[in-house]
Design a protein around this motif. Structure first.
Motif, mmCIF file in Angstrom:
data_model
loop_
_atom_site.group_PDB
_atom_site.id
_atom_site.type_symbol
_atom_site.label_atom_id
_atom_site.label_comp_id
_atom_site.label_asym_id
_atom_site.label_seq_id
_atom_site.Cartn_x
_atom_site.Cartn_y
_atom_site.Cartn_z
ATOM 1 N N SER A 12 0.851 -1.138 -0.129
ATOM 2 C CA SER A 12 -0.063 -0.087 -0.053
ATOM 3 C C SER A 12 1.046 1.291 -0.040
ATOM 4 O O SER A 12 1.232 1.796 1.003
ATOM 5 C CB SER A 12 -0.943 0.048 1.278
ATOM 6 N N VAL A 17 -2.382 1.039 -4.151
ATOM 7 C CA VAL A 17 -2.228 -0.115 -3.220
ATOM 8 C C VAL A 17 -2.283 -1.347 -4.284
ATOM 9 O O VAL A 17 -3.297 -1.292 -5.236
ATOM 10 C CB VAL A 17 -3.370 -0.243 -2.240
ATOM 11 N N ASN A 36 -5.055 4.952 -4.451
ATOM 12 C CA ASN A 36 -5.188 5.521 -2.983
ATOM 13 C C ASN A 36 -5.440 7.204 -3.018
ATOM 14 O O ASN A 36 -5.303 7.717 -4.279
ATOM 15 C CB ASN A 36 -3.841 5.379 -2.154
ATOM 16 N N GLN A 48 -4.883 10.792 5.300
ATOM 17 C CA GLN A 48 -5.335 9.739 4.540
ATOM 18 C C GLN A 48 -6.460 9.109 5.422
ATOM 19 O O GLN A 48 -6.194 8.949 6.774
ATOM 20 C CB GLN A 48 -4.239 8.926 4.032
ATOM 21 N N THR A 53 -8.318 3.322 3.138
ATOM 22 C CA THR A 53 -7.092 2.609 2.858
ATOM 23 C C THR A 53 -7.312 1.081 3.045
ATOM 24 O O THR A 53 -6.970 0.217 2.165
ATOM 25 C CB THR A 53 -5.928 3.158 3.854
ATOM 26 N N ASP A 56 -9.749 -0.149 0.155
ATOM 27 C CA ASP A 56 -9.064 0.041 -0.997
ATOM 28 C C ASP A 56 -8.027 -1.508 -0.950
ATOM 29 O O ASP A 56 -7.909 -1.925 -2.147
ATOM 30 C CB ASP A 56 -7.898 1.012 -1.353
ATOM 31 N N CYS A 161 1.150 2.473 8.489
ATOM 32 C CA CYS A 161 -0.069 1.972 7.762
ATOM 33 C C CYS A 161 0.037 0.621 7.510
ATOM 34 O O CYS A 161 -1.116 0.103 7.418
ATOM 35 C CB CYS A 161 0.468 2.687 6.279
#
Length: 522
Positions: A12, A17, A36, A48, A53, A56, A161
């Motif tokens: 990602s 991603v 993204n 973000q 996320t 996705d 992340c």
């Protein structure tokens, strides 16, 4: 393990991603990607959506199933990596505490300046091997603690992340040794360090730091909820990879067992990583760069990053495109890119010096200066547009050499190259001569996902070690070494000290220009 088995690498990035399928020999079988999104706001904010996320990432995995027959039944492991740094806060119910502060967020700049004057600042750098900057979670949490304490009051754990995606896949809160050690720990043992946490002023927030998991040794099963969203089978082993820089370098060949190998990722930004033993790390006096452990016992990468690499070429080609369009000429960026090799081939080396600091964020490797700006030195009337193109590429090479020199030795023994720009043979020749080392291009398409998948291959027993995996997954994809041309290297050797001298002389000018333009990085 069976011949039809598949390992999936989930990567990602900041803008895309990707879910990538590999067989057990490392052959890439298919790739699915989802765009993204992040947004900027006042004060240098870059954020973000955490929930988006995860959605996705799940979507990319579902789409991968459209490309591979019977994917769910064939996947023996999934490994996850992602963009580094940033702060992804989670509450007691594993829900996001607002949107993530990503690595592009610059709000912590004043806090970084204060922390760099802390009595323990030198001890922090000695332990982490990493210069403090606004990208990092340590700086961001320290800034939140001072200016946004309500965010930390709501948080139960601070993740990165990839850690956030791992939590959604497995229900386990964890981070990996790479980001843990260069942010809050010590690269020598890849664990947390109380002195570092104290130097950041975060001892009272230590409870926010998750457990550290070594992905080559520990896996957790995919939950039923995540299985329903991703299309994979519940119970599939999930591996927490290292940060994306380390995974990309590993997949591209930063280390395959030889001494003094390196990897340059030549993209919009430039990332330069040198593989060394833990005992051979050299900490530069300027206190810049990163030391990032590898999932290879006894080895780490020393890292310096240019904020802008091929972004400088994009700028120059965009200038040309705008000029052509103003005269009604039809052109596009791709046609200009296709002309680069011709410009590089038919121009004279070393007639210009270009400092490639075109990013509005300035520079962070091998020096940190938010006011740094790009510029040509040595222009004369006979210079052509092709000379400007060559000067920019040579500047990218000089900046890479500047970064490698900040790692303690002037030249690596060999550099493995990855990134779209390195498909250009003339550009590779310039990089090799500017740095002064042989280069090899890696044919690996998705190196970040591959590096994470290599960790999974070891974790599930397909290979006994990372060394054994690299012999199958990495070495066969390295092209033959390309040695630098002696006359070209001699020319760049003569120019490099002047390149460094000029960039050392310019900060006052950069600051004055930014002040006149109303830009304030204080």
């Amino acid at each position: 393990m069976e011949s039809g088995d598949i390992i999936v690498g989930l990567d990602s990035g900041t803008s895309v991603v990707k879910a990538v399928a590999f067989d057990l020999t490392g052959k890439q079988l298919a790739c699915a990607s989802v765009r993204n999104r992040y947004y900027r706001a006042a004060g240098g904010a870059a954020q973000q959506s955490m929930s988006q996320t995860w959605q996705d990432a799940a979507s990319a995995l579902r789409q991968l199933g459209d490309h591979i027959d019977n994917l769910a039944a064939r996947v023996v492991a999934l490994a996850v990596t992602a963009q580094g740094d940033g702060s992804w806060l989670v509450d007691a119910e594993d829900r996001p505490v607002g949107d993530a502060w990503i690595w592009l967020d610059a709000r912590a700049a004043p806090t970084v300046a204060t922390l760099n004057q802390h009595p323990l600042a030198q001890a922090r750098f000695s332990a982490t091997g990493t210069g403090l900057n606004t990208c990092q979670q340590g700086a961001q949490l320290a800034h939140m603690d001072r200016h946004f304490p309500e965010l930390l009051a709501k948080a139960d754990v601070a993740l990165h992340c990839k850690d956030w995606l791992y939590l959604n896949l497995t229900g386990v809160r964890a981070t990996d040794p790479s980001e843990a050690s260069f942010t809050f720990g010590n690269f020598r043992h890849a664990g947390y360090d109380d002195t570092v946490i104290d130097a950041l002023g975060l001892t009272h927030r230590r409870h926010l730091l998750p457990e550290i998991v070594e992905g080559t040794e520990t896996t957790h099963p995919l939950t039923r909820e995540a299985a329903a969203l991703t299309g994979l089978r519940a119970g599939t082993p999930i591996v927490l990879g290292y940060v994306d820089m380390a995974m990309t370098a590993l997949g591209a060949g930063v280390h395959t067992g030889e001494a003094n190998t390196a990897c340059s990722i030549v993209g919009s930004t430039g990332v330069h990583l040198r593989s060394v033993t833990v005992d051979d790390v050299w900490l530069n006096p300027a206190q810049t760069g990163y030391v990032i452990p590898l999932p290879w016992p006894g080895y780490v990468t020393q890292v310096q990053t240019n904020m802008a690499s091929t972004l400088n070429l994009d700028w120059l080609l965009n200038v040309a495109g705008d000029l052509l369009q103003s005269f009604g000429c039809e052109t596009d960026h791709a046609r200009l890119v296709a002309q680069i090799d011709s410009w590089l081939t038919h121009t004279t080396p070393g007639t210009l010096l270009f400092h490639p600091y075109i990013s509005l964020a300035g520079e962070r490797g091998p020096f940190v200066n938010a006011s740094a700006r790009a510029g040509f030195t040595g222009l004369h009337y006979q210079h052509t547009f092709g000379d400007l193109v060559r000067g920019v590429v040579e500047g990218i090479g000089m900046a890479a050499r500047d970064c490698y020199q900040a790692m303690g030795q002037d030249r690596p023994g060999e550099i493995r190259l990855t990134g779209g720009a390195v498909r250009s043979a003339p550009l590779r020749q310039i990089l090799a001569a500017a740095i002064g080392a042989p280069v090899r291009i890696s044919q690996r398409e998705e190196a970040g996902a591959a590096g994470a998948a290599m960790m999974a291959a070891v974790a599930v027993g397909a290979f006994s070690s990372m060394a054994a995996c690299a012999e199958t997954w990495v070495r066969p994809l390295l092209d033959a070494p390309e040695t630098p041309q002696p006359d070209l290297m001699q020319r760049y050797d003569a120019l490099f000290p002047h390149y460094q001298q000029i960039r050392s002389d310019l900060p006052a000018c950069w600051q004055a220009l930014n002040t006149c333009n109303g830009v304030n990085h204080e």
